[in-house]
Design an enzyme around this catalytic site. Structure first.
Site: not given
Ligand SMILES: *Cc1c(COP(=O)(O)O)cnc(C)c1O
Length: 429
Positions: A142, A237, A265
Site C-alpha cells: 500500500y 516507501d 506517520k
Molecule cells: C500509511 C501509508 C501510506 C499513506 O500514508 P497517509 O498518511 O495515510 O496518506 C503510504 N505508504 C505506506 C507504506 C503506508 O503505510
C-alpha cells in the site's frame, strides 16, 4: 445504545460510512467502531470509559506511546506562536537537517502533509528525472490512495495495471505494473517486457499493509541491482518503517540504499506530516529548483514540525529505545509462536522489530497470494474476543500489530494470556 454507537449513528448521517478512513469502520470484523476519548502511553480509552491496550498506535506514529509529555508540550508551545505562516519557519530547516543527518541516502528532503502525498510526489520526481512513465509496485503493498497506486495485477504479473477502485481512470493505472513481493524474477520479467519504459520500482521494504510480510534475504538488494542495471530508480516507501526499525529505517536495517524514500506517520508524531527525499541530483528536479512541480499550503507546518522534531529528537538521543522495543517484538513473536504451536492453531506469526502479525493461515506468508489464504472470519472472531477483553488490535487481518516503546512486558504477557484463553475457549465451544 452506548455512546460509541450513538456517535457512529450520527456520523453515518454526515460522513461516508461514518468514518474518515475506511479501516476504522470495523467492516472487516463486524461490530461498531469505538470512538476514542483519549489515549495515554500504550492505553486508549473510548467514550464509554472502556480502556484497552492499544496495538495500533494511530497506525504507527505513536512509537513513544500516546500523549508523550515532551511532544505535547512542543506542539503546544509552537501553537502559542501561531498555527501556520504560509512562509518558511525555523523548525522546517531543523527537521530537514535531522532527516538528512540520520538517513544517509537523503541529501535533500521536502515536507508534505501525508504519506499519500509523499508517494505521489516521489513518483512524479522519478518520472521527471528518468523521463520514463511506468512504475513497478508490488501486489499487496500500500502506498496511499493516489490514483496510480490503487492498482493490483489484473491477471497476475506481466499485465498492465487495472484500477482497484472506482473513479481511477484506466489511463492512470496503465503505467502501473504489478510484481510479486519477494520475487525478484517477477520484476525482471516486467523490465524485459517493457524495456526502457520503467521509471521506478516502489516497495515497502517491510510490507506492513498486507499483514506484515518481511523481505526474504537478498530480495531488496536484488531490487537495487535490477534498478541499477535498468537505470530505474528504487523508491523505498518507509512511511511505516521509517524511524521504526531504527533511526535509519529499513534501509539501514537491511543495508540497501534506495534512490528516493518516502516518510510519514512517525515523523509527524501524530500530526499530519509526510516527506520525501533522496539524492541531491534527483531531488533538484523539484520546483522551484527544477521542473517537477510540487507544493503545499500547510507543508512544513510549524506545529506539525515541532511535534515531529520532539519525537525524532527523543529517538535520536535514546538509541536504546529501538534495541528494547525490537527485543520486545522478538519476545512477543517467540511467545506467540509457542502459543500457536501449543494450541495447534492454523496460524503464522510474522514480523520484524516492533511490527508483528498473526496470520490465520497454515501457509508460510511471503507475498500477497499467501497472505490472502488467511481465514478472515477466524480473524474477525479473534478480533472481537480481543476487543472484549481489553486488547485493541487493528480491525483487519491485513494490518500490523504495532508495539511502542512504552508497551511493558506485563502488557505483552497479558495480551498473550488473552490469546491463549481465546484458543482454550474456542476449543470448548
Ligand atoms: C500509511 C501509508 C501510506 C499513506 O500514508 P497517509 O498518511 O495515510 O496518506 C503510504 N505508504 C505506506 C507504506 C503506508 O503505510
Amino acid at each position: 445504545m452506548n455512546r460509541s454507537e450513538q456517535l457512529f449513528e450520527r456520523a453515518k448521517n454526515v460522513i461516508p460510512g461514518g468514518v474518515n478512513s475506511p479501516v476504522r469502520a470495523f467492516q472487516a470484523v463486524g461490530g461498531r467502531p469505538r470512538f476514542i476519548a483519549k489515549a495515554e502511553k500504550e492505553m486508549i480509552t473510548d467514550v464509554d470509559g472502556n480502556t484497552y491496550i492499544d496495538y495500533i498506535g494511530s497506525w504507527g506514529p505513536m512509537i513513544l506511546g500516546h500523549n508523550h509529555p515532551a511532544i505535547r508540550e512542543a506542539a503546544m508551545e509552537a501553537a502559542g506562536r501561531g498555527l501556520s505562516f504560509g512562509a518558511s519557519c525555523p523548525a522546517e530547516v531543523e527537521m530537514a537537517e535531522l532527516i538528512c543527518q540520520m538517513v544517509p541516502s537523503i541529501e535533500l528532503v521536502r515536507m508534505v502533509n501525508s504519506g499519500t502525498e509523499a508517494v505521489m510526489s516521489a513518483l512524479r520526481v522519478a518520472r521527471g528525472y528518468t523521463g520514463k512513465n511506468k512504475i513497478i509496485k508490488f501486489e499487496g503493498c500500500y502506498h496511499g490512495h493516489c490514483d496510480s497506486m490503487l492498482v493490483k495485477a489484473g491477471s497476475g504479473v506481466m499485465t498492465s495495471g487495472v484500477p482497484d477502485s472506482a473513479g481511477v481512470p484506466e489511463g492512470c493505472a496503465k503505467d502501473t505494473l504489478t510484481a510479486v513481493y519477494n520475487d525478484a524474477d517477477s520484476v525482471r520479467s516486467l523490465f524485459s517486457q517493457f524495456p526502457g519504459e520503467i521509471a521506478a520500482v516502489i516497495v515497502e521494504p517491510v510490507a506492513a499493509n498486507m499483514g506484515v510480510v518481511v523481505p526474504k534475504e537478498g530480495f531488496l538488494s536484488e531490487l537495487r541491482r535490477i534498478c541499477d542495471e535498468e537505470k530505474a530508480l528504487l523508491i523505498f516507501d518507509e512511511v511505516i518503517t521509517g524511524f521504526r526499525l531504527g533511526f535509519d529505517g529499513a534501509q539501514g536495517y537491511y543495508g540497501v540504499t534506495p534512490d528516493l524514500t518516502t516518510f510519514g506517520k512517525i515523523i509527524g508524531a501524530g500530526m499530519p506530516v509526510g516527506a520525501y527525499g533522496g539524492r541531491r541530483e534527483i531531488m533538484e528536479m523539484v520546483s522551484p529548483v527544477g521542473s517537477v512541480y510540487q507544493a503545499g499550503t500547510l507543508s512544513g507546518n510549524p506545529v506539525a514540525m515541532a511535534a515531529g522534531l520532539a519525537q525524532l529528537h527523543i529517538l535520536k538521543e535514546n538509541p536504546k529505545i529501538y534495541e528494547e522495543m525490537n527485543a520486545m517484538g522478538d519476545y512477543f513473536r517467540a511467545e506467540l509462536s509457542q502459543l500457536v504451536k501449543t494450541a495447534g492453531a492454523p496460524c503464522r506469526v510474522t514480523g520484524v522489530g516492533s511490527l508483528s502479525c498473526l496470520f490465520f493461515t497454515g501457509e508460510e506468508v511471503v507475498d500477497y497470494r499467501s497472505a490472502k489464504t488467511s481465514d478472515v472470519s477466524a480473524f474477525a472472531d479473534y478480533f472481537r474476543y480481543m476487543l472484549a477483553h481489553g486488547i485493541y488490535v487493528a480491525p483487519s487481518q491485513f494490518e500490523a500489530i504495532f508495539l511502542s516503546s512504552v508497551h511493558t512486558k506485563e502488557d505483552v504477557d497479558r495480551t498473550l494470556t488473552v490469546i491463549e484463553d481465546y484458543w482454550k475457549e474456542k476449543a470448548h465451544r
